[in-house]
Scaffold this motif. Structure first.
Motif, PDB file in Angstrom:
ATOM      1  N   PRO A  99      -9.403  23.437   0.661  1.00 44.53           N
ATOM      2  CA  PRO A  99      -9.209  22.012   0.402  1.00 44.53           C
ATOM      3  C   PRO A  99      -9.869  21.155   1.466  1.00 44.53           C
ATOM      4  CG  PRO A  99      -7.257  22.911   1.446  1.00 44.53           C
ATOM      5  CD  PRO A  99      -8.233  24.053   1.318  1.00 44.53           C
ATOM      6  N   THR A 100     -10.552  20.128   1.032  1.00 44.58           N
ATOM      7  CA  THR A 100     -11.132  19.152   1.948  1.00 44.58           C
ATOM      8  C   THR A 100     -10.930  17.759   1.355  1.00 44.58           C
ATOM      9  OG1 THR A 100     -13.309  19.446   0.916  1.00 44.58           O
ATOM     10  CG2 THR A 100     -12.876  20.685   2.945  1.00 44.58           C
ATOM     11  N   SER A 101     -11.126  16.759   2.172  1.00 43.20           N
ATOM     12  CA  SER A 101     -10.989  15.382   1.722  1.00 43.20           C
ATOM     13  C   SER A 101     -12.154  14.564   2.258  1.00 43.20           C
ATOM     14  CB  SER A 101      -9.674  14.767   2.208  1.00 43.20           C
ATOM     15  OG  SER A 101      -8.555  15.438   1.663  1.00 43.20           O
ATOM     16  N   LYS A 102     -12.584  13.608   1.466  1.00 43.93           N
ATOM     17  CA  LYS A 102     -13.578  12.647   1.917  1.00 43.93           C
ATOM     18  C   LYS A 102     -12.901  11.288   1.969  1.00 43.93           C
ATOM     19  CE  LYS A 102     -18.124  10.704   0.904  1.00 43.93           C
ATOM     20  NZ  LYS A 102     -19.274  10.701  -0.049  1.00 43.93           N
ATOM     21  N   LEU A 103     -12.745  10.774   3.172  1.00 46.49           N
ATOM     22  CA  LEU A 103     -12.047   9.502   3.348  1.00 46.49           C
ATOM     23  C   LEU A 103     -12.944   8.340   2.931  1.00 46.49           C
ATOM     24  CD1 LEU A 103      -9.400   8.247   4.428  1.00 46.49           C
ATOM     25  CD2 LEU A 103     -10.527   8.063   6.661  1.00 46.49           C
ATOM     26  N   ILE A 104     -12.467   7.543   1.974  1.00 49.13           N
ATOM     27  CA  ILE A 104     -13.209   6.381   1.503  1.00 49.13           C
ATOM     28  C   ILE A 104     -12.885   5.171   2.375  1.00 49.13           C
ATOM     29  CG2 ILE A 104     -13.705   4.861  -0.440  1.00 49.13           C
ATOM     30  CD1 ILE A 104     -14.592   7.779  -0.784  1.00 49.13           C
ATOM     31  N   HIS A 105     -11.594   4.945   2.580  1.00 44.62           N
ATOM     32  CA  HIS A 105     -11.216   3.920   3.552  1.00 44.62           C
ATOM     33  C   HIS A 105      -9.782   4.128   4.038  1.00 44.62           C
ATOM     34  CE1 HIS A 105      -9.549   1.356   0.153  1.00 44.62           C
ATOM     35  NE2 HIS A 105      -8.579   1.269   1.051  1.00 44.62           N
ATOM     36  N   PHE A 106      -9.499   3.615   5.226  1.00 46.40           N
ATOM     37  CA  PHE A 106      -8.196   3.695   5.878  1.00 46.40           C
ATOM     38  C   PHE A 106      -7.981   2.367   6.591  1.00 46.40           C
ATOM     39  CE2 PHE A 106      -5.768   4.374   9.770  1.00 46.40           C
ATOM     40  CZ  PHE A 106      -4.648   5.058   9.325  1.00 46.40           C
ATOM     41  N   GLU A 107      -6.985   1.629   6.122  1.00 48.81           N
ATOM     42  CA  GLU A 107      -6.739   0.337   6.749  1.00 48.81           C
ATOM     43  C   GLU A 107      -5.286  -0.078   6.560  1.00 48.81           C
ATOM     44  OE1 GLU A 107      -8.629  -3.039   4.786  1.00 48.81           O
ATOM     45  OE2 GLU A 107      -9.179  -1.705   3.121  1.00 48.81           O
ATOM     46  N   VAL A 108      -4.875  -1.034   7.351  1.00 54.41           N
ATOM     47  CA  VAL A 108      -3.539  -1.607   7.236  1.00 54.41           C
ATOM     48  C   VAL A 108      -3.652  -2.909   6.458  1.00 54.41           C
ATOM     49  CG1 VAL A 108      -1.567  -2.576   8.471  1.00 54.41           C
ATOM     50  CG2 VAL A 108      -2.730  -0.550   9.370  1.00 54.41           C
ATOM     51  N   ILE A 109      -2.841  -3.035   5.404  1.00 51.84           N
ATOM     52  CA  ILE A 109      -2.861  -4.221   4.554  1.00 51.84           C
ATOM     53  C   ILE A 109      -1.438  -4.731   4.375  1.00 51.84           C
ATOM     54  CG2 ILE A 109      -4.917  -3.413   3.312  1.00 51.84           C
ATOM     55  CD1 ILE A 109      -3.015  -2.755   0.944  1.00 51.84           C
ATOM     56  N   PRO A 110      -1.268  -5.985   3.977  1.00 47.53           N
ATOM     57  CA  PRO A 110       0.081  -6.484   3.653  1.00 47.53           C
ATOM     58  C   PRO A 110       0.500  -5.977   2.282  1.00 47.53           C
ATOM     59  CG  PRO A 110      -1.542  -8.222   3.359  1.00 47.53           C
ATOM     60  CD  PRO A 110      -2.283  -7.059   3.944  1.00 47.53           C
ATOM     61  N   ALA A 111       1.727  -5.520   2.165  1.00 47.97           N
ATOM     62  CA  ALA A 111       2.213  -4.972   0.901  1.00 47.97           C
ATOM     63  C   ALA A 111       2.342  -6.066  -0.145  1.00 47.97           C
ATOM     64  CB  ALA A 111       3.557  -4.288   1.117  1.00 47.97           C
ATOM     65  N   ASN A 112       1.767  -5.829  -1.317  1.00 51.75           N
ATOM     66  CA  ASN A 112       2.003  -6.770  -2.417  1.00 51.75           C
ATOM     67  C   ASN A 112       3.398  -6.502  -2.993  1.00 51.75           C
ATOM     68  OD1 ASN A 112       1.809  -4.552  -4.212  1.00 51.75           O
ATOM     69  ND2 ASN A 112      -0.365  -4.929  -4.586  1.00 51.75           N
ATOM     70  N   SER A 113       3.794  -7.274  -3.999  1.00 49.16           N
ATOM     71  CA  SER A 113       5.158  -7.160  -4.517  1.00 49.16           C
ATOM     72  C   SER A 113       5.437  -5.785  -5.118  1.00 49.16           C
ATOM     73  CB  SER A 113       5.413  -8.254  -5.556  1.00 49.16           C
ATOM     74  OG  SER A 113       4.488  -8.157  -6.630  1.00 49.16           O
ATOM     75  N   PHE A 114       4.432  -5.202  -5.785  1.00 51.65           N
ATOM     76  CA  PHE A 114       4.638  -3.885  -6.404  1.00 51.65           C
ATOM     77  C   PHE A 114       4.833  -2.806  -5.345  1.00 51.65           C
ATOM     78  CE2 PHE A 114       2.824   0.173  -7.869  1.00 51.65           C
ATOM     79  CZ  PHE A 114       3.703   0.447  -8.911  1.00 51.65           C
ATOM     80  N   ILE A 115       3.940  -2.758  -4.361  1.00 46.68           N
ATOM     81  CA  ILE A 115       4.035  -1.752  -3.304  1.00 46.68           C
ATOM     82  C   ILE A 115       5.327  -1.936  -2.514  1.00 46.68           C
ATOM     83  CG2 ILE A 115       2.976  -0.920  -1.167  1.00 46.68           C
ATOM     84  CD1 ILE A 115       0.259  -1.756  -2.349  1.00 46.68           C
ATOM     85  N   ALA A 116       5.669  -3.178  -2.208  1.00 46.21           N
ATOM     86  CA  ALA A 116       6.897  -3.452  -1.459  1.00 46.21           C
ATOM     87  C   ALA A 116       8.121  -2.962  -2.218  1.00 46.21           C
ATOM     88  CB  ALA A 116       7.010  -4.951  -1.181  1.00 46.21           C
ATOM     89  N   ASN A 117       8.138  -3.176  -3.520  1.00 48.16           N
ATOM     90  CA  ASN A 117       9.275  -2.737  -4.330  1.00 48.16           C
ATOM     91  C   ASN A 117       9.380  -1.208  -4.357  1.00 48.16           C
ATOM     92  OD1 ASN A 117      11.440  -3.306  -6.437  1.00 48.16           O
ATOM     93  ND2 ASN A 117      10.023  -2.041  -7.636  1.00 48.16           N
TER      94      ASN A 117
END
Length: 241
Positions: A99-117
């Motif tokens: 197994p391997t992974s290719k990272l597309i992006h990694f960042e900190v964002i503010p949670a929208n209402s769906f993610i927060a819920n």
């Protein structure tokens, strides 16, 4: 091979013949099968009948088409049991695959209402957004996007993500992952999937939303994954209560 006097439909006879050829190893994954015209001429049947048989095998996932190139035998699907909770890395290792992974992006964002819920945090609270292509033996299998609370999973870095998030959470942070809930849907490949997973647009895909929890019920992560429908299938054992 084709018995026109048989009550078994001709398309089904041809479908069974091609399937047997694949299972016996006469046609290997990645190899193309004869054209519709060749099957029709060799067995004295209509191209419409041949197309019906091939369409059935494409829908089953045994064959796939490439525009302008023909029809090819699919790689064997990876069977994923739904009973246990494992990471992609753990699951591929159990199958003897790398197994391997290719990272597309990694960042900190503010949670929208769906993610927060889903994570049971405040709206606009900081979350990690991690998008990766998941590969097995170098072949793209899935596009995965993870969301984790920064306040819960402290110190997550690109290096730790490239290894295993579950290993970091359990071994370094001492958090105990116990269960998850999954939603599985059938979707079609988008332009992004076509580009990142090396498949054609509208290719059948499996969309999986996983909500993973710690031992005390705290949501650990929200994961949105899109798996290649030609390489994955899911198996579940069901018991009557």
């Amino acid at each position: 091979m084709i018995d026109k006097t048989s009550p078994i439909p001709i398309y089904y006879q041809l479908e069974s013949y091609i399937k047997n050829q694949i299972e016996a190893g006469f046609i290997l994954p990645g190899e193309n099968i004869p054209s519709e015209r060749e099957y029709a001429e060799n067995y004295g049947i209509s191209r419409m009948t041949v197309r019906q048989a091939i369409n059935s095998l494409v829908n089953e996932g045994l064959l796939y088409r490439k525009k302008g190139s023909g029809t090819f035998v699919s790689e064997k699907k990876i069977e994923q049991p739904l009973q246990g909770l494992t990471s992609f890395t753990e699951d591929m290792q159990k199958r003897g695959m790398s197994p391997t992974s290719k990272l597309i992006h990694f960042e900190v964002i503010p949670a929208n209402s769906f993610i927060a819920n889903e994570l049971k945090i405040s709206e606009y609270a900081p979350v990690y957004e991690i998008k990766r292509i998941r590969l097995a033996d170098g072949e793209p299998m899935a596009l995965e996007t993870n969301y984790l609370s920064v306040n819960l999973v402290k110190g997550l870095t690109v290096e730790k993500v490239k290894a295993s998030i579950y290993s970091y959470v359990e071994e370094k942070l001492g958090l105990r992952i116990t269960h998850a809930e999954q939603l599985i849907e059938s979707v079609r490949a988008s332009d992004e999937h076509e580009k990142l997973l090396n498949i054609e647009r509208d290719h059948p895909m499996l969309y999986i939303q996983r909500n993973t929890f710690l031992h005390d019920g705290t949501p650990l992560e929200l994961v949105k994954s899109v798996y290649r429908g030609d390489r994955y299938k899911f198996q579940i054992k069901m018991e009557r209560n």
